[in-house]
Design an enzyme around this catalytic site. Structure first.
Site, short mmCIF file in Angstrom:
data_model
loop_
_atom_site.label_atom_id
_atom_site.label_comp_id
_atom_site.label_asym_id
_atom_site.label_seq_id
_atom_site.Cartn_x
_atom_site.Cartn_y
_atom_site.Cartn_z
N PHE A 173 0.85 -1.19 0.00
CA PHE A 173 0.00 0.00 0.00
C PHE A 173 0.89 1.25 0.00
CE2 PHE A 173 -2.71 3.21 1.99
CZ PHE A 173 -3.85 3.09 1.21
N ASP B 111 2.77 -5.82 7.38
CA ASP B 111 1.57 -4.99 7.48
C ASP B 111 0.37 -5.90 7.33
OD1 ASP B 111 -0.62 -3.35 7.24
OD2 ASP B 111 0.40 -1.84 6.03
N TYR C 149 -9.85 -0.37 10.87
CA TYR C 149 -11.17 0.07 10.40
C TYR C 149 -11.64 -0.72 9.18
CZ TYR C 149 -8.06 3.27 7.76
OH TYR C 149 -7.05 3.80 7.01
N LYS C 150 -10.86 -1.73 8.79
CA LYS C 150 -11.27 -2.58 7.68
C LYS C 150 -12.00 -3.81 8.25
CE LYS C 150 -7.28 -0.91 5.07
NZ LYS C 150 -8.00 -0.06 4.12
N ARG D 59 -13.01 -3.31 -6.25
CA ARG D 59 -12.79 -4.22 -5.12
C ARG D 59 -14.10 -4.48 -4.39
NH1 ARG D 59 -7.94 -2.04 -1.46
NH2 ARG D 59 -9.49 -0.40 -1.09
#
Lengths: 420, 420
Positions: A134, A206, A231-232, A379
């Site tokens: 990312f 990560d 928060y995912k 996605r």
């Protein structure tokens, strides 16, 4: 599918099949533990998980503590929240207690971890990292490397073992994501960690796109350091605090750059020189955002109760069903599946390539199907904790309608939004 | 007062006088805009401001946005919140719009600012800093200096001009607090900034104990960079996001170490190399804790409406009254006033030294009077926005009773709490 290899689908992907699968789904009751808006198909939990039903009350309680207890709440509850929430996240990633600390943003955790990881190998000058990680991981690795005078070697994950081997005696840190943020492809944490260790390097991971989606075993896999977002797949809320994992064996010589006073051995002595707290407590930085932190804590409960293995098993079935529906409904409409079809190589979301991905997603959102876009990829997150088979069928059906009718070519779907 | 010089008190400090002052106080109605618990005298707003009445609703609304709008809320409201809240804080510190960004903890903002400030003077190797600055400022300055190979010269504020002069051609950064966190003494921002500039250095200020307590004019004073905390005089809530100020003239060459993706020029392009956003937007880091950020935003409103000048004027009167009460009620009880009696040199809190400060404060808290302790100092915040003259009289009266009766020597006030 023009480019993907068709996979044998063991079920007929239809609305009836979706309903049948939902009826027998043992996790189906967990959907009610999220406040999902009516008329929305929530397949963007890889970006922002939905609101757990327990959170509004937990946040109101945190606000009440602030109002009624004022600073006294620090001793009564708040001071220990980063470690307490950290340990709960730790259980989800296979970390024994005392190794995971919640707080700050993922970006800040990354910077802290990259510098600290490199300082565990002070005689080495190379960081080998996934070129597909990312962007914020890449930016902060570059920044840390610049400050420390290190070289960053970025390669695709497939080339990573070779790159580590090429720099064998110089590699300080190997930094990779547990899952690719674009395609959802799952990387092999134990294997890559072994590659790092065989070269004498520190393995930093990560876990943002893995934790909560798939079981992780950072202790068993010998991971040295890890960071992740909450928060995912942990549904902690917008910008909920991230976390850092530090294997117990490294804690007492961990030399972090973000030496905030909450990480001091005796923070209220107000000493002039930083003395790191014992254990993972040194990974605290400044005062944590308590309202966001306690929202996250409440959000973890449904996932803990369902169990990460059960959620993962359903996520795999949802992914299979998604691909089955896509093969049947999207053929010839310009989509390409870029997520591995082998469920062992798949995380919690699936990605479809389309040349007009942004416009297609805008048209989908207009129909209440929420996914997101990264470049030319659409996605879709199929989190087994709250996504239904019906959702998946509805989403792929909407995709078909949007693409087959050229609906997405409407000028109203051309507007660029800041956040895509 | 054994050691302080008695100051002429123009009013008789009594309960009657307190009531009379409260009756004519034009800011008295603002007290109702905070949810103060019954039976509590809230003199610890320098540590954690009380709950503004508007905050529970604002937080519930943020939670509602999350639940109902999911990721769509990023475009509808959240993405621009750090700049929007930053500009509102900017107005309170004398910064024109476009120079203040909210986010992350004060510790993180300090690290970012010290590194960036030093990089504005790449040919210089010394940071001159207040030896009495808050510990986290000192820790993160030391950490940044270590990474950049700088020398930190820490001196008391009184010696700072001489120290800058001694290192005249080597000083990159001068880093000071607007107010001393222990004594509440206010430092001279324009004068020290001039000292820094005359030596060719960058002036970096920590406004944590000043912003919201006293009017600040960072633009007019030529301040280069500043950081600050929002949960003290801005009442943003526990761990509410901090902020960074970057004077417009420095923004386009500001080279920050925390290169999070939210500070990228085009964050959703997902580029591999960090390209800073134009203006102060580059000072964004990762995803901000939205619930805590929107609580902060709602908290600012009463202070904005009252006006910082009016709040300051009342805070001065409250401080005068506090000292008058202390002179009359605490004589011979072992207290020493360490805050300057000259109101021009005083911030928003007052500090009394006492050899048994921790036990005295524990006994005070038991009576519902909330202040805090730093070492042997008792700190009392007299924020004019919500503290009454009656509060001040009650607090000093309680102090007298606790000290005069040796109540504080009770074993139950010996327990050490984590947060003091």
């Amino acid at each position: 599918m023009p480019k993907g290899t068709l996979r044998e689908v063991k079920m007929e992907p239809s609305r009836e099949m979706a309903d049948r699968l939902d009826t027998v789904d043992e996790l189906a009751p967990f959907r009610k533990e999220f406040n999902l808006p009516a008329g929305v198909v929530p397949l963007n939990g890889n970006s922002l998980g939905p609101l757990p039903a327990a959170v509004p009350g937990a946040v109101a309680e945190a606000v009440r503590q602030w109002g009624e207890r004022l600073t006294r709440a620090w001793n009564e509850d708040w001071w220990h929240a980063p470690a307490r929430v950290g340990d709960r996240i730790g259980r989800l990633i296979g970390a024994a207690p005392g190794q995971t600390m919640a707080g700050d943003s993922t970006s800040v955790q990354i910077f802290n971890a990259v510098v600290a990881a490199a300082r565990l190998r002070p005689d080495r000058r190379v960081v080998v990292a996934d070129a597909g990680n990312f962007p914020t991981d890449r930016y902060l690795t570059a920044s840390a490397a610049r400050l420390l005078g290190l070289e960053v070697v970025e390669v695709p994950m497939g080339d990573l073992p070779d790159a580590v081997d090429r720099h064998r005696d110089e590699v300080a840190v190997v930094f990779c994501p547990a899952a690719d943020y674009r395609t959802g492809e799952l990387w092999d944490v134990p294997a890559v960690t072994r590659v790092a260790h065989e070269a004498g390097a520190v393995a930093l991971w990560d876990l943002s796109h893995g934790a909560g989606a798939v079981p992780l075993w950072v202790d068993d896999d010998g991971v040295d350091l890890a960071v992740g977002c909450t928060y995912k797949y942990l549904s902690g809320g917008p910008g909920s605090p991230a976390y850092g994992y530090v294997a117990a064996r490294h804690q007492d010589r961990l030399d972090l750059p973000l030496t905030g006073w909450h990480g001091h051995a005796r923070p209220f002595d107000m000493a002039g020189v930083f003395e790191p707290a014992p254990g993972v407590a040194r990974a605290r930085i400044g005062t944590p955002p308590v309202l966001s932190l306690l929202a996250l804590e409440a959000a973890l409960e449904p996932l803990e109760r369902a169990g990460i293995e059960a959620v993962r098993a359903k996520t795999v079935r949802l992914g299979d069903f998604f691909l089955g529906c896509a093969d049947r409904l999207l053929d010839g409409l310009g989509f390409e599946v870029v997520t591995p079809r082998d469920p062992r190589r798949r995380g919690g979301h699936l990605a479809l390539r389309h040349p007009e991905a942004a416009a297609v997603m805008a048209a989908l959102k207009d129909r209440g199907v929420l996914g997101d876009v990264r470049g030319d990829l659409l996605r879709f997150c199929v989190n087994g904790l709250y996504v239904s088979f019906g959702d998946v069928h509805d989403a792929v059906t909407a995709l078909r309608e949007v693409a087959a009718t050229d609906e997405y070519r409407s000028p109203r779907f051309r507007r660029r939004e800041v956040v895509t």
